[in-house]
Design a protein around this motif. Sequence first.
Motif, mmCIF file in Angstrom:
data_model
loop_
_atom_site.group_PDB
_atom_site.id
_atom_site.type_symbol
_atom_site.label_atom_id
_atom_site.label_comp_id
_atom_site.label_asym_id
_atom_site.label_seq_id
_atom_site.Cartn_x
_atom_site.Cartn_y
_atom_site.Cartn_z
ATOM 1 N N THR A 1 52.156 102.893 36.308
ATOM 2 C CA THR A 1 52.451 101.702 37.395
ATOM 3 C C THR A 1 53.609 100.765 36.995
ATOM 4 O O THR A 1 53.775 100.068 37.888
ATOM 5 C CB THR A 1 51.276 101.238 37.688
ATOM 6 O OG1 THR A 1 50.707 100.525 36.781
ATOM 7 C CG2 THR A 1 50.194 102.116 38.260
ATOM 8 N N LEU B 1 42.909 98.767 38.127
ATOM 9 C CA LEU B 1 44.252 97.895 37.494
ATOM 10 C C LEU B 1 44.100 96.569 38.064
ATOM 11 O O LEU B 1 44.540 95.645 37.306
ATOM 12 C CB LEU B 1 45.396 98.660 37.926
ATOM 13 C CG LEU B 1 45.513 99.992 37.024
ATOM 14 C CD1 LEU B 1 46.738 100.757 37.518
ATOM 15 C CD2 LEU B 1 45.713 99.830 35.468
ATOM 16 N N GLN C 1 41.190 103.941 43.823
ATOM 17 C CA GLN C 1 40.072 103.434 42.908
ATOM 18 C C GLN C 1 40.977 102.970 41.746
ATOM 19 O O GLN C 1 40.686 101.960 41.018
ATOM 20 C CB GLN C 1 39.254 104.580 42.365
ATOM 21 C CG GLN C 1 38.105 104.780 43.350
ATOM 22 C CD GLN C 1 37.393 106.312 42.985
ATOM 23 O OE1 GLN C 1 37.917 107.102 42.541
ATOM 24 N NE2 GLN C 1 36.198 106.168 43.032
ATOM 25 N N ARG C 2 42.067 103.738 41.030
ATOM 26 C CA ARG C 2 42.870 103.585 40.190
ATOM 27 C C ARG C 2 43.396 101.982 40.520
ATOM 28 O O ARG C 2 43.536 100.969 39.471
ATOM 29 C CB ARG C 2 44.023 104.242 39.956
ATOM 30 C CG ARG C 2 43.810 105.632 39.330
ATOM 31 C CD ARG C 2 44.711 106.728 39.196
ATOM 32 N NE ARG C 2 44.273 108.028 38.946
ATOM 33 C CZ ARG C 2 45.000 109.020 38.663
ATOM 34 N NH1 ARG C 2 46.444 108.732 38.907
ATOM 35 N NH2 ARG C 2 44.494 110.238 38.575
ATOM 36 N N THR C 3 44.005 101.847 41.530
ATOM 37 C CA THR C 3 44.629 100.516 41.933
ATOM 38 C C THR C 3 43.634 99.360 41.891
ATOM 39 O O THR C 3 43.935 98.312 41.353
ATOM 40 C CB THR C 3 45.188 100.415 43.497
ATOM 41 O OG1 THR C 3 46.161 101.565 43.473
ATOM 42 C CG2 THR C 3 46.048 99.385 43.811
ATOM 43 N N THR D 1 37.420 112.221 37.912
ATOM 44 C CA THR D 1 38.653 112.172 38.379
ATOM 45 C C THR D 1 38.641 110.656 39.482
ATOM 46 O O THR D 1 37.604 110.644 40.117
ATOM 47 C CB THR D 1 39.264 113.236 39.207
ATOM 48 O OG1 THR D 1 38.389 113.415 40.229
ATOM 49 C CG2 THR D 1 39.549 114.507 38.235
ATOM 50 N N TYR D 2 39.702 109.876 39.485
ATOM 51 C CA TYR D 2 39.564 108.672 40.199
ATOM 52 C C TYR D 2 40.913 108.871 41.434
ATOM 53 O O TYR D 2 41.710 109.492 41.141
ATOM 54 C CB TYR D 2 40.009 107.556 39.381
ATOM 55 C CG TYR D 2 39.081 107.150 38.383
ATOM 56 C CD1 TYR D 2 38.007 106.376 38.717
ATOM 57 C CD2 TYR D 2 39.077 107.846 37.005
ATOM 58 C CE1 TYR D 2 37.191 106.053 37.625
ATOM 59 C CE2 TYR D 2 38.164 107.685 36.158
ATOM 60 C CZ TYR D 2 36.940 106.698 36.368
ATOM 61 O OH TYR D 2 36.188 106.378 35.339
ATOM 62 N N VAL E 1 36.330 103.799 32.451
ATOM 63 C CA VAL E 1 37.386 104.187 32.385
ATOM 64 C C VAL E 1 37.818 104.064 30.711
ATOM 65 O O VAL E 1 37.789 102.979 30.115
ATOM 66 C CB VAL E 1 38.532 103.674 33.061
ATOM 67 C CG1 VAL E 1 39.889 104.337 32.834
ATOM 68 C CG2 VAL E 1 38.097 103.686 34.679
ATOM 69 N N THR F 1 43.029 106.438 29.211
ATOM 70 C CA THR F 1 43.324 106.592 30.461
ATOM 71 C C THR F 1 43.905 105.218 31.265
ATOM 72 O O THR F 1 44.713 105.339 31.850
ATOM 73 C CB THR F 1 42.060 106.945 31.277
ATOM 74 O OG1 THR F 1 41.483 108.193 30.743
ATOM 75 C CG2 THR F 1 42.144 107.116 32.889
ATOM 76 N N TYR F 2 43.060 104.170 30.581
ATOM 77 C CA TYR F 2 43.559 102.910 31.415
ATOM 78 C C TYR F 2 45.117 102.693 30.910
ATOM 79 O O TYR F 2 46.138 101.994 32.023
ATOM 80 C CB TYR F 2 42.760 101.705 30.712
ATOM 81 C CG TYR F 2 43.044 100.383 31.086
ATOM 82 C CD1 TYR F 2 43.119 99.699 32.327
ATOM 83 C CD2 TYR F 2 43.626 99.638 29.920
ATOM 84 C CE1 TYR F 2 43.761 98.532 32.698
ATOM 85 C CE2 TYR F 2 43.897 98.055 30.434
ATOM 86 C CZ TYR F 2 43.948 97.735 31.548
ATOM 87 O OH TYR F 2 44.408 96.491 31.893
ATOM 88 N N TRP G 1 47.235 104.731 32.937
ATOM 89 C CA TRP G 1 47.648 104.159 34.316
ATOM 90 C C TRP G 1 48.677 102.965 34.435
ATOM 91 O O TRP G 1 49.469 103.006 35.304
ATOM 92 C CB TRP G 1 46.392 103.713 35.045
ATOM 93 C CG TRP G 1 45.327 105.003 35.112
ATOM 94 C CD1 TRP G 1 45.431 106.098 35.279
ATOM 95 C CD2 TRP G 1 43.834 104.744 35.611
ATOM 96 N NE1 TRP G 1 44.360 106.904 35.541
ATOM 97 C CE2 TRP G 1 43.426 106.143 36.054
ATOM 98 C CE3 TRP G 1 43.173 103.689 35.980
ATOM 99 C CZ2 TRP G 1 42.050 106.211 36.234
ATOM 100 C CZ3 TRP G 1 41.858 103.769 36.162
ATOM 101 C CH2 TRP G 1 41.328 104.907 36.452
#
Length: 114
Positions: A51, A20, A15-17, A10-11, A39, A43-44, A47
């Motif tokens: 967003t 990306l 981390q996701r931001t 899990t991110y 990733v 999942t990518y 995300w």
Amino acid sequence: MPKTRRKRHTYTPQQRTTILTAARKDKLTALQVQKKFGVTPVTYYSWRKKTGLAGRRGGGLIAAAAGRGLELSGQVRSVVQSKVRQILPSIVRSEVSSYLNQILGSVRGRRART
């Protein structure tokens, strides 16, 4: 032999931001993101969609607006709704008048015979 599953990772939102932003800045593909950050492409893309950065290559207007923190879809929706509210009464009036003329035809303005 059965395959062993990878441990689910899990991110954090930060981390996701970061991922990306780096992917967008370096114009990485989903496979490149997987190699660099681990990733999965699914999942990518998920995300990116969440967003508002998903879309055609290059990002376009939605990506630019999302990058500036604007909610483009909400703005477009409100503009369209206001325009529809302005023109709808005249359209309805015109359509109803046309329909009545078609149904009633030449009877309108004359007395009906009994």
